[in-house]
Motif scaffolding. Structure first.
Motif, PDB file in Angstrom:
ATOM      1  N   TYR A 261       0.833  -1.206   0.000  1.00  0.00           N
ATOM      2  CA  TYR A 261       0.000   0.000   0.000  1.00  0.00           C
ATOM      3  C   TYR A 261       0.864   1.252   0.000  1.00  0.00           C
ATOM      4  N   ALA A 262       1.949   1.233   0.745  1.00  0.00           N
ATOM      5  CA  ALA A 262       2.878   2.366   0.745  1.00  0.00           C
ATOM      6  C   ALA A 262       3.479   2.539  -0.648  1.00  0.00           C
ATOM      7  N   GLU A 263       3.790   1.418  -1.316  1.00  0.00           N
ATOM      8  CA  GLU A 263       4.334   1.479  -2.675  1.00  0.00           C
ATOM      9  C   GLU A 263       3.304   2.073  -3.642  1.00  0.00           C
ATOM     10  N   THR A 264       2.031   1.688  -3.489  1.00  0.00           N
ATOM     11  CA  THR A 264       0.977   2.257  -4.330  1.00  0.00           C
ATOM     12  C   THR A 264       0.932   3.768  -4.173  1.00  0.00           C
ATOM     13  N   VAL A 265       1.044   4.247  -2.972  1.00  0.00           N
ATOM     14  CA  VAL A 265       1.028   5.690  -2.726  1.00  0.00           C
ATOM     15  C   VAL A 265       2.248   6.345  -3.379  1.00  0.00           C
ATOM     16  N   ARG A 266       3.427   5.789  -3.153  1.00  0.00           N
ATOM     17  CA  ARG A 266       4.655   6.408  -3.694  1.00  0.00           C
ATOM     18  C   ARG A 266       4.709   6.389  -5.219  1.00  0.00           C
TER      19      ARG A 266
ATOM     20  N   GLY B  17     -11.470   8.011 -26.514  1.00  0.00           N
ATOM     21  CA  GLY B  17     -10.389   7.031 -26.583  1.00  0.00           C
ATOM     22  C   GLY B  17      -9.001   7.602 -26.353  1.00  0.00           C
ATOM     23  N   ASP B  18      -8.864   8.923 -26.259  1.00  0.00           N
ATOM     24  CA  ASP B  18      -7.549   9.512 -25.969  1.00  0.00           C
ATOM     25  C   ASP B  18      -7.134   9.188 -24.540  1.00  0.00           C
ATOM     26  N   GLU B  19      -5.852   8.886 -24.359  1.00  0.00           N
ATOM     27  CA  GLU B  19      -5.344   8.620 -23.018  1.00  0.00           C
ATOM     28  C   GLU B  19      -5.149   9.931 -22.276  1.00  0.00           C
ATOM     29  N   LEU B  20      -5.608   9.959 -21.024  1.00  0.00           N
ATOM     30  CA  LEU B  20      -5.398  11.115 -20.161  1.00  0.00           C
ATOM     31  C   LEU B  20      -4.028  10.965 -19.511  1.00  0.00           C
ATOM     32  N   THR B  21      -3.138  11.906 -19.800  1.00  0.00           N
ATOM     33  CA  THR B  21      -1.769  11.837 -19.282  1.00  0.00           C
ATOM     34  C   THR B  21      -1.396  13.179 -18.671  1.00  0.00           C
ATOM     35  N   CYS B  22      -0.401  13.131 -17.802  1.00  0.00           N
ATOM     36  CA  CYS B  22       0.137  14.351 -17.208  1.00  0.00           C
ATOM     37  C   CYS B  22       1.659  14.256 -17.245  1.00  0.00           C
ATOM     38  N   ASP B  23       2.298  15.326 -16.893  1.00  0.00           N
ATOM     39  CA  ASP B  23       3.761  15.397 -16.905  1.00  0.00           C
ATOM     40  C   ASP B  23       4.263  15.233 -15.476  1.00  0.00           C
ATOM     41  N   TYR B  24       4.906  14.098 -15.196  1.00  0.00           N
ATOM     42  CA  TYR B  24       5.381  13.817 -13.836  1.00  0.00           C
ATOM     43  C   TYR B  24       6.536  14.725 -13.418  1.00  0.00           C
ATOM     44  N   ARG B  25       7.020  15.558 -14.324  1.00  0.00           N
ATOM     45  CA  ARG B  25       8.001  16.568 -13.923  1.00  0.00           C
ATOM     46  C   ARG B  25       7.292  17.732 -13.258  1.00  0.00           C
ATOM     47  N   THR B  26       5.997  17.886 -13.533  1.00  0.00           N
ATOM     48  CA  THR B  26       5.173  18.934 -12.917  1.00  0.00           C
ATOM     49  C   THR B  26       4.331  18.342 -11.797  1.00  0.00           C
ATOM     50  N   VAL B  27       3.669  17.227 -12.083  1.00  0.00           N
ATOM     51  CA  VAL B  27       2.888  16.492 -11.090  1.00  0.00           C
ATOM     52  C   VAL B  27       3.874  15.507 -10.465  1.00  0.00           C
ATOM     53  N   VAL B  28       4.391  15.830  -9.304  1.00  0.00           N
ATOM     54  CA  VAL B  28       5.492  15.067  -8.705  1.00  0.00           C
ATOM     55  C   VAL B  28       4.988  13.726  -8.161  1.00  0.00           C
ATOM     56  N   VAL B  29       5.498  12.648  -8.734  1.00  0.00           N
ATOM     57  CA  VAL B  29       5.224  11.293  -8.263  1.00  0.00           C
ATOM     58  C   VAL B  29       6.585  10.736  -7.837  1.00  0.00           C
ATOM     59  N   LEU B  30       6.766  10.503  -6.550  1.00  0.00           N
ATOM     60  CA  LEU B  30       8.098  10.205  -6.005  1.00  0.00           C
ATOM     61  C   LEU B  30       8.790   9.023  -6.653  1.00  0.00           C
ATOM     62  N   ASP B  31       8.106   7.910  -6.794  1.00  0.00           N
ATOM     63  CA  ASP B  31       8.766   6.712  -7.307  1.00  0.00           C
ATOM     64  C   ASP B  31       8.492   6.480  -8.792  1.00  0.00           C
ATOM     65  N   PHE B  32       8.301   7.565  -9.531  1.00  0.00           N
ATOM     66  CA  PHE B  32       8.121   7.449 -10.975  1.00  0.00           C
ATOM     67  C   PHE B  32       9.436   7.060 -11.605  1.00  0.00           C
ATOM     68  N   SER B  33       9.384   6.034 -12.427  1.00  0.00           N
ATOM     69  CA  SER B  33      10.556   5.651 -13.194  1.00  0.00           C
ATOM     70  C   SER B  33      10.074   5.341 -14.601  1.00  0.00           C
ATOM     71  N   PRO B  34      10.413   6.220 -15.546  1.00  0.00           N
ATOM     72  CA  PRO B  34       9.895   6.039 -16.899  1.00  0.00           C
ATOM     73  C   PRO B  34      10.421   4.781 -17.554  1.00  0.00           C
ATOM     74  N   PRO B  35       9.604   4.178 -18.421  1.00  0.00           N
ATOM     75  CA  PRO B  35      10.109   3.030 -19.177  1.00  0.00           C
ATOM     76  C   PRO B  35      11.199   3.509 -20.128  1.00  0.00           C
ATOM     77  N   PRO B  36      12.104   2.636 -20.513  1.00  0.00           N
ATOM     78  CA  PRO B  36      13.146   3.044 -21.463  1.00  0.00           C
ATOM     79  C   PRO B  36      12.524   3.612 -22.727  1.00  0.00           C
ATOM     80  N   LYS B  37      13.155   4.617 -23.310  1.00  0.00           N
ATOM     81  CA  LYS B  37      12.635   5.289 -24.507  1.00  0.00           C
ATOM     82  C   LYS B  37      12.295   4.297 -25.616  1.00  0.00           C
ATOM     83  N   ALA B  38      13.068   3.239 -25.739  1.00  0.00           N
ATOM     84  CA  ALA B  38      12.844   2.251 -26.792  1.00  0.00           C
ATOM     85  C   ALA B  38      11.501   1.544 -26.620  1.00  0.00           C
TER      86      ALA B  38
END
Length: 132
Positions: A53-58, A104-125
């Motif tokens: 649950y803590a991981e879900t929050v982070r 059908g458009d995906e709702l997305t935000c920018d995690y550089r603005t919306v701070v999500v602590l444990d965000f780790s983007p998938p590799p660009k590839a």
């Protein structure tokens, strides 16, 4: 709280994503913090949560460092993915459409603005995000 009808489905960006079931115009309010529906969790309480649950929050909640609090949505918001070209613009307690949105458009935000602590983007590839 997401203010448009939406659904959760596999995302070409990462895992699951949240998608709109209706059109919206650029500038329309798509998400708003609703304290009777969304929840704010003080950082100090994370140590009392079981690890999953803590991981879900982070990994899913927006973090406000100045207040040391996490804001976790209780709808499809929890599945909102990061995009370098987000469909939503964060204005604090609201998010507005960055451009006209189609069903059908995906709702997305920018995690550089919306701070999500444990965000780790998938590799660009691995990213298969489409540009509008």
């Amino acid at each position: 709280m997401i203010l448009v009808r939406h659904y959760v489905a596999p995302s070409p960006i990462h895992g699951l994503g949240v998608f709109t079931r209706e059109q919206a115009k650029k500038g329309d309010v798509i998400w708003r913090f609703e304290p009777t529906f969304d929840v704010e969790i003080p950082e100090r309480l994370l140590e009392f949560l079981l690890d999953p649950y803590a991981e879900t929050v982070r990994t899913n909640a927006e973090y406000f460092g100045s207040r040391r609090v996490f804001r976790l949505g209780n709808d499809g918001d929890i599945f909102m993915n990061h995009s370098d070209n987000p469909s939503l613009i964060d204005l604090g307690d609201e998010m507005v459409a960055a451009r006209d949105l189609k069903v059908g458009d995906e709702l997305t935000c920018d995690y550089r603005t919306v701070v999500v602590l444990d965000f780790s983007p998938p590799p660009k590839a691995q990213l298969k995000e489409s540009t509008p």
